[in-house]
Design a protein around this motif. Structure first.
Motif, PDB file in Angstrom:
ATOM      1  N   SER A   1      21.178   7.349   2.122  1.00 60.90           N
ATOM      2  CA  SER A   1      21.221   8.282   3.239  1.00 60.90           C
ATOM      3  C   SER A   1      20.841   9.828   2.760  1.00 60.90           C
ATOM      4  CB  SER A   1      22.160   8.336   4.131  1.00 60.90           C
ATOM      5  OG  SER A   1      23.080   9.097   3.740  1.00 60.90           O
TER       6      SER A   1
ATOM      7  N   ARG B   1       9.794  -1.611  13.985  1.00 63.91           N
ATOM      8  CA  ARG B   1      10.171  -1.798  15.140  1.00 63.91           C
ATOM      9  C   ARG B   1      11.034  -0.900  15.605  1.00 63.91           C
ATOM     10  NH1 ARG B   1      10.454  -7.195  12.849  1.00 63.91           N
ATOM     11  NH2 ARG B   1      12.161  -6.746  11.768  1.00 63.91           N
ATOM     12  N   ILE B   2      10.906  -0.230  16.775  1.00 62.97           N
ATOM     13  CA  ILE B   2      11.830   0.944  17.290  1.00 62.97           C
ATOM     14  C   ILE B   2      12.956  -0.108  18.005  1.00 62.97           C
ATOM     15  CG2 ILE B   2      12.199   2.800  18.807  1.00 62.97           C
ATOM     16  CD1 ILE B   2      10.322   3.501  16.218  1.00 62.97           C
ATOM     17  N   GLN B   3      14.149   0.049  17.360  1.00 63.58           N
ATOM     18  CA  GLN B   3      15.239  -0.511  17.925  1.00 63.58           C
ATOM     19  C   GLN B   3      15.842   0.134  19.348  1.00 63.58           C
ATOM     20  OE1 GLN B   3      17.539  -0.793  14.368  1.00 63.58           O
ATOM     21  NE2 GLN B   3      17.926  -3.069  14.835  1.00 63.58           N
TER      22      GLN B   3
ATOM     23  N   TYR C   1      16.112   4.543  16.063  1.00 59.60           N
ATOM     24  CA  TYR C   1      16.698   3.736  15.196  1.00 59.60           C
ATOM     25  C   TYR C   1      15.448   2.570  15.017  1.00 59.60           C
ATOM     26  CZ  TYR C   1      21.251   5.704  15.319  1.00 59.60           C
ATOM     27  OH  TYR C   1      22.247   6.648  15.200  1.00 59.60           O
TER      28      TYR C   1
ATOM     29  N   THR D   1      12.825  -3.129  10.038  1.00 64.78           N
ATOM     30  CA  THR D   1      11.812  -4.052   9.344  1.00 64.78           C
ATOM     31  C   THR D   1      12.618  -5.461   9.170  1.00 64.78           C
ATOM     32  OG1 THR D   1      11.857  -3.929   7.059  1.00 64.78           O
ATOM     33  CG2 THR D   1      10.424  -2.205   8.466  1.00 64.78           C
TER      34      THR D   1
ATOM     35  N   GLU E   1      16.864  -1.570   7.753  1.00 62.47           N
ATOM     36  CA  GLU E   1      16.837  -0.781   8.919  1.00 62.47           C
ATOM     37  C   GLU E   1      16.804   0.736   8.540  1.00 62.47           C
ATOM     38  OE1 GLU E   1      19.894  -3.149  11.753  1.00 62.47           O
ATOM     39  OE2 GLU E   1      20.730  -2.533  10.434  1.00 62.47           O
ATOM     40  N   LEU E   2      16.502   1.412   9.607  1.00 62.48           N
ATOM     41  CA  LEU E   2      16.256   3.117   9.316  1.00 62.48           C
ATOM     42  C   LEU E   2      16.979   3.538  10.844  1.00 62.48           C
ATOM     43  CD1 LEU E   2      12.622   3.279   8.235  1.00 62.48           C
ATOM     44  CD2 LEU E   2      14.600   3.619   6.781  1.00 62.48           C
ATOM     45  N   GLY E   3      17.454   4.849  10.512  1.00 62.64           N
ATOM     46  CA  GLY E   3      17.910   5.601  11.315  1.00 62.64           C
ATOM     47  C   GLY E   3      17.723   7.071  11.318  1.00 62.64           C
TER      48      GLY E   3
ATOM     49  N   HIS F   1      19.032   7.688   7.564  1.00 57.10           N
ATOM     50  CA  HIS F   1      19.985   6.715   6.867  1.00 57.10           C
ATOM     51  C   HIS F   1      19.318   5.439   6.716  1.00 57.10           C
ATOM     52  CE1 HIS F   1      23.226   3.521   6.952  1.00 57.10           C
ATOM     53  NE2 HIS F   1      23.897   4.342   6.376  1.00 57.10           N
ATOM     54  N   GLY F   2      19.212   4.668   5.866  1.00 55.81           N
ATOM     55  CA  GLY F   2      18.645   3.368   5.658  1.00 55.81           C
ATOM     56  C   GLY F   2      19.478   2.454   5.138  1.00 55.81           C
ATOM     57  N   ASN F   3      19.303   1.175   5.657  1.00 57.60           N
ATOM     58  CA  ASN F   3      20.285   0.186   4.940  1.00 57.60           C
ATOM     59  C   ASN F   3      19.265  -1.134   4.705  1.00 57.60           C
ATOM     60  OD1 ASN F   3      21.139   0.073   8.026  1.00 57.60           O
ATOM     61  ND2 ASN F   3      21.233  -2.096   7.249  1.00 57.60           N
ATOM     62  N   THR F   4      19.608  -1.847   3.578  1.00 58.45           N
ATOM     63  CA  THR F   4      18.878  -3.176   3.422  1.00 58.45           C
ATOM     64  C   THR F   4      19.518  -4.207   4.251  1.00 58.45           C
ATOM     65  OG1 THR F   4      20.159  -3.923   1.627  1.00 58.45           O
ATOM     66  CG2 THR F   4      18.044  -2.596   1.245  1.00 58.45           C
TER      67      THR F   4
ATOM     68  N   PHE G   1      29.220   7.423   9.650  1.00 57.59           N
ATOM     69  CA  PHE G   1      28.451   7.858  10.924  1.00 57.59           C
ATOM     70  C   PHE G   1      29.578   8.810  11.824  1.00 57.59           C
ATOM     71  CE2 PHE G   1      24.351   5.376  11.714  1.00 57.59           C
ATOM     72  CZ  PHE G   1      24.541   4.470  10.512  1.00 57.59           C
TER      73      PHE G   1
ATOM     74  N   GLY H   1      23.734  -7.649   7.653  1.00 54.94           N
ATOM     75  CA  GLY H   1      23.421  -6.493   7.494  1.00 54.94           C
ATOM     76  C   GLY H   1      22.754  -5.867   8.552  1.00 54.94           C
ATOM     77  N   ARG H   2      22.277  -6.339   9.557  1.00 54.65           N
ATOM     78  CA  ARG H   2      21.438  -5.776  10.731  1.00 54.65           C
ATOM     79  C   ARG H   2      22.702  -5.138  11.748  1.00 54.65           C
ATOM     80  NH1 ARG H   2      16.472  -6.607  10.642  1.00 54.65           N
ATOM     81  NH2 ARG H   2      15.508  -8.537   9.229  1.00 54.65           N
TER      82      ARG H   2
ATOM     83  N   LYS I   1      23.251  -1.744  12.355  1.00 51.44           N
ATOM     84  CA  LYS I   1      23.192  -0.386  12.200  1.00 51.44           C
ATOM     85  C   LYS I   1      23.308   0.218  13.793  1.00 51.44           C
ATOM     86  CE  LYS I   1      19.995   1.989  10.005  1.00 51.44           C
ATOM     87  NZ  LYS I   1      20.792   2.674   8.655  1.00 51.44           N
ATOM     88  N   LEU I   2      22.872  -0.486  14.923  1.00 51.88           N
ATOM     89  CA  LEU I   2      23.057  -0.330  16.361  1.00 51.88           C
ATOM     90  C   LEU I   2      24.333  -0.438  16.507  1.00 51.88           C
ATOM     91  CD1 LEU I   2      19.756  -1.301  17.996  1.00 51.88           C
ATOM     92  CD2 LEU I   2      20.427   1.046  17.208  1.00 51.88           C
TER      93      LEU I   2
ATOM     94  N   ARG J   1      15.001   1.107  25.617  1.00 51.55           N
ATOM     95  CA  ARG J   1      14.834   1.616  24.276  1.00 51.55           C
ATOM     96  C   ARG J   1      14.479   3.266  24.303  1.00 51.55           C
ATOM     97  NH1 ARG J   1      11.117  -3.216  21.480  1.00 51.55           N
ATOM     98  NH2 ARG J   1      12.866  -4.554  21.262  1.00 51.55           N
TER      99      ARG J   1
END
Lengths: 134, 476
Positions: free
Chosen positions: A54, A79-81, A94, A97, A101-103, A116-119, B268, B444-445, B447-448, B470
């Motif tokens: 981050s 993709r916009i989550q 957020y 791909t 993930e990015l935020g 912030h990014g995470n694989t 966070f 790992g998915r 974040k939300l 969204r």
């Protein structure tokens, strides 16, 4: 979410860091983050790991930065989550791909944004420069 | 006058061995029927010898107790030596270890043991313990905490910094014991617990990343192992979160599992709150290790009161915003903590099989804000169904009073369901095992879910409810 053909951990990290740098360049005119952090990210799949990185960046107008970054991510096809760029306190967006993930969160009260990014969990050897990340 | 303390480990161990030797020589003389000198027959024939036999028994007891105490002190002295090479531990800790090994803290520690022994767990004891430490000079307090680390490490009311130092000492001692037995896996496990972690904090309005000694409020290597780790500054935090993991977790899974998850959540929440959050990863009870075990209520019934006592023992101020976050079976533990009397500001169930109740009212905690997260296709969704069938008597002999955890929290009145990133999945039912961990872990998915829980913890703004579009721009 169904696993598609995923990159190796090394490639995923490279892609994620590339996306973060590009985001700073696009949304903040290349302003230098005053803090870059690396952390382990949440993953408990056998033989897989995930990491996050981050950037904390000072910004004169965090709200407009968040919106600009959102536009940039759309243009890149991410993709916009979730988009909550109108939040009065902490605007945030957020995106993801297949590989990461990015935020971005704006902090108008202290004039900065946090990117912030995470694989996702990825297989493969942990690259040398990530081995001490705990 | 200068006091000379005997505090080096080899001398203490040598003295203990000498006392063991003396005790061994006394044994046949005080042992009763088999004693050649003071056996029952001899004492019956010569009653005047009974006087000496009792004295010898007392001497033997003293030898054994003193030997055990010297070994305890030697173990502390060894850690004082080891710390000389430790770049992270504050220098005061080494000085306090030397003082503790020398016995300088023994009188105060005895007083503390009496105080604790006279009271059961609860706010009264926590307050008395806090008052006790408040009367001690800082270096004495640290020496007492280290001299009685097994007592003070998990003890409510002991100042946080002292508990951190005590628990790090316990981990070092566990590692030393594992090294002596060539248990290499255990050595590696304990070594990882001692490695400093990078933790985010705010200083002068900027985020900084600090590499600090680990902050444990609990450590016990026995059985599954118990641990509680703090991220952030607990003493100054205005928001405190306690996370409880689910089935399959134990000391071996802690660092990369519950510990890493809490750290990510803290990253966070710390930013959202402007640097005023502390996040605690709590694994202070036995958790089920298999799915069949996870059907039992016994783990949660035992763990709930332990969690209640742990949080109560923190003695957080009334103005501190508290949040309990339970994942999977951990949420059942948090539910039982609430029904046992704990009153957090927020209760968050993540992928929950149930809080152990069939209605929010049954928690008997009307002031608590209730939240739940569950992917629509998470396999855990069937757990409450089985529980309801059991309650309705439709499972025949499989229905027992000690299985099932109540209704799915996302279906309870008064609970706000939060977005998990899968709100718009076309299929809202399923049995996806991976999805069960996809709030903190697994793929790992996450974040939300992570950021939504962090908003609950920090209280900076409303988290995103499940099913809201969204592009929300009208935050209220």
């Amino acid at each position: 979410m169904v696993d598609k053909k995923l990159p190796s951990l090394a490639d995923g990290l490279r892609m994620m860091l590339g996306a973060l740098d590009e985001t700073v360049a696009a949304g903040l005119d290349g302003a230098e983050p005053y803090l870059k952090t690396r952390r382990p990210w949440q993953c408990d799949q056998a033989q897989k790991r995930s990491f996050s990185s981050s950037y904390d960046v000072k910004a004169r107008d965090p709200r407009s930065v968040v919106k600009a970054v959102g536009a940039h991510w759309r243009s890149r096809g991410y993709r916009i989550q979730e988009e909550n760029s109108g939040a009065p306190k902490h605007p945030e967006i957020y995106a993801d791909t297949d590989a990461f993930e990015l935020g971005i969160v704006g902090f108008p009260e202290r004039g900065e944004v946090w990117i912030h990014g995470n694989t996702v969990c990825l297989a493969g050897e942990v690259p040398e420069d990530w081995r001490d990340v705990r | 006058m200068t006091k000379l303390w005997l505090a080096d480990a080899p001398s203490l161990r040598a003295l203990a061995a000498r006392l063991d030797d003396v005790s061994g020589r006394l044994a046949p003389r005080v042992g009763g029927a088999l004693s050649p000198v003071f056996g029952a027959d001899q004492i019956a024939r010569h009653p005047e010898l009974a006087h000496y036999a009792e004295r010898l028994r007392a001497l033997r007891r003293w030898c054994e107790e003193t030997s055990a105490d010297l070994r305890r002190r030697a173990a502390i002295a060894e850690q004082a030596d080891a710390l000389a090479l430790d770049p992270v531990e504050p220098p005061a800790v080494r000085s306090a270890l030397v003082a503790a090994a020398s016995g300088a803290a023994d009188a105060a520690l005895s007083e503390l043991r009496l105080l604790v022994g006279a009271r059961g767990p609860g706010p009264g004891r926590d307050e008395a313990v806090a008052a006790f430490f408040a009367t001690l000079a800082p270096d004495t307090a640290l020496a007492v905490a280290l001299a009685g680390a097994a007592l003070t490490g998990p003890l409510g009311g002991v100042p946080y910094e002292l508990r951190y130092a005590a628990n790090r000492l316990l981990i070092r001692q566990a590692r030393a014991e594992a090294e002596a037995l060539w248990l290499t896996d255990r050595v590696a496990l304990f070594s990882r617990l001692l490695q400093p972690r990078e933790v985010s904090a705010m200083r002068d309005g900027r985020v900084v990343s600090l590499r600090v000694p680990r902050q444990f409020l609990l450590f016990d290597p026995n059985g599954q192992g118990r641990v509680a780790e703090v991220f952030g500054d607990l003493a100054s935090a205005v928001s405190v979160a306690v996370t409880v993991p689910g089935t399959g977790n134990n000391l071996a899974t802690y660092t990369d599992g519950p510990g890493a998850n809490a750290l990510a959540l803290h990253d966070f929440a710390e930013r959202f709150s402007g640097g005023r959050t502390a996040t605690i990863a709590w694994m202070g009870c036995d958790l089920p290790q298999t799915l069949p075990q996870a059907a039992w209520t016994s783990y949660a019934e035992a763990g709930g009161p332990l969690l209640r006592d742990f949080v109560t023992g923190l003695r957080l101020g009334d103005d501190v915003r508290t949040t309990l976050v339970g994942h999977s079976y951990g949420s059942t533990v948090t539910g039982h903590a609430v029904t046992a009397g704990l009153r957090p500001g927020n209760l968050v169930a993540v992928a929950s099989p149930g809080w152990g109740v069939y209605s929010a009212a049954a928690l008997h905690a009307p002031g608590i804000r209730l939240y739940a997260l569950r992917h629509p296709h998470d396999v855990i969704g069937i757990a409450p169904v089985v529980s309801l069938l059991s309650k309705a008597g439709l499972l025949g002999l499989l229905a027992t009073a000690w299985t099932g955890h109540g209704q799915d929290p996302i279906l309870l009145d008064g609970v706000t369901r939060l977005a998990t990133g899968t709100d718009r999945d076309l299929v809202q039912l399923g049995l996806d095992i991976d999805a069960h961990g996809d709030y903190f872990t697994t793929t790992g998915r996450s974040k939300l879910a992570t950021k939504n829980i962090a908003h609950v913890i920090a209280g900076d703004q409303r988290p995103m409810p499940f099913g809201v579009g969204r592009d929300r721009t009208d935050e209220t």
